[in-house]
Design an enzyme around this catalytic site. Sequence first.
Site, PDB file in Angstrom:
ATOM      1  CB  SER A 206      -6.002  25.412  47.826  1.00  0.00           C
ATOM      2  OG  SER A 206      -4.960  25.452  46.883  1.00  0.00           O
ATOM      3  CG  ASP A 485      -8.495  29.484  41.711  1.00  0.00           C
ATOM      4  OD1 ASP A 485      -7.289  29.809  41.712  1.00  0.00           O
ATOM      5  OD2 ASP A 485      -8.998  28.716  42.546  1.00  0.00           O
TER       6      ASP A 485
END
Length: 563
Positions: A206, A485
């Site tokens: 991330s 995602d």
Amino acid sequence: MPTARKILLSLLLLTNVSSSLALNPIQKKVGRHHVVTCAQKIGHSGHGSPYSQYLHKREVDLASLYPEHNISVPIDHFHNDTSYEPHSSSTFDLRYWFDASYYKDGGPVIVLQSGETAGTGRLPFLRKGLLHQLAQATNGIGVVLEHRYYGTSFPTPDLSTKNLRFLTTDQALADMAYFAQHVIFEGLEDKNLTALETAYFGYGGSYAGAFVAFLRLVYPDVYYGTISSSGVTQAIWDFWRYYEPVREYGPPDCISIHTKLINVVDNILQNNTKYIPQLKITFGLEGITYDDDFAQVLSYPIGGWQGRNWDPQVNDPSFGEYCGNITYPSLINNASANATASIRELLQAGGYSDYNSALTIPMVNFVNYIKMTYVSPVLDSDENQTLDQAYSTHNQTFYSQDDLSQDWRSWPYQYCTQWGFLQTGSGVPSDRLPLVSRLLTLEYNSLICRYAFNITTPPDTDAVNKYGGFDISYPRLAIIDGEEDPWRGASPHSPQAKNGGNRTSTTEEPFLLIDGAVHHWDENGLFPNETTATLPPAPVQEVQAQEVAFVKAWLEDFRAGKA
């Protein structure tokens, strides 16, 4: 990175969920749900999530297995940069943990960057998951390195805006380079395990994924290779696209119903305002003063998408539970005739008279889900919180606190100054219904920037995007993403990237998309006695095997270059 409550799920990286959605309704208060305080709404990954609760239960064992260490690093690496004035010549303790169980002479050091959360949340990866696999396969040392201004790694005595000036990605990158150049591992003091003498590899997911991608570009002589998993390499101020993968990959019946219900709410809040008191009372949220705060709470459930993970121990089932509720063909909890009549009136006021019969049951179940999940845990708790105290973003008094206990300030400061990623409903094009309320605007989602830091302008995203953004590329920089995602739209696999996010994957520059995956699913792992025929899922196993293979190839290149 995300707005309010979802920052955690953000980047957050810590909250992932099972790849199979359990679309089952819930019919009683779910013990997992908790009171969301103002600080938790702002905070970073791990606040009260199922994953953080799991970690907390194992914290003592992990702490005994992996004692914490500190390395003294400069507070200010850039004395020629006026943005850090007044400069500091002091140092601070940057915390780290390591496991040398598999180490043999010539093995690498593999550093997992903790990112926007305390490093303690990453300790399980020293035992299982990709970090463990890489250390085992390469006879290397696995390291978890905490990011400045998180956990206990604070360079300043408080978190005032003035003292947060040293919280930039560039300063933190320099920390990670300094670590590799100066660390001495306890028990291995007789060995030179610093960079150049030893191969260093970096991993992050991330924000930390983007971080290690930049690390490879900025310090290529220090870190021989890095793996950026779900790396959000393109900073974006209005990141309305965050929810688009939910639209694309979510259960069609759930998404269709959900967007209509949110549209009903928006139509009333924006166009038929005399029904607002009735709308709030129906949801049990009459204690919320501001309409945008109210709309935010109703938008929370869809954010559970990011929490999906293949590992049952870190899986957040809330998205499946929510969809199960609003698509259930009958009333989950008994609703009075008066309540049902009120909901039908609201549907008509919200412009859905033609869908009244089809949406009545979903709306009733939506109302009950909100009451059960977000209202009752606040009002039934012994903390004596009001709904405004629990959920309002319009809270200047709260945001003015800046002592070290207010560690929620760190990530918002980063996204207010450099990263952005405000997840709006207002930015969604008019040709489609948004998955969150259009009242969630840039102005609303940036209130924290104004109240906490007196920042009234957009962040300097160029400070991030100067490294390449969507199109970042460098030898021995691996890009790993999840097909589903919600952060994919800020990664090199984004459809907005060059060639639609498609590249040829090579050992030199791996470029891999994990089928069906959400947020850095490659990071997790299981003990051998936990595996099953379907866990880990085949796509995850395949990518992890490729990661081990190309890191071993990189290590051989490093050794050949030293020969």
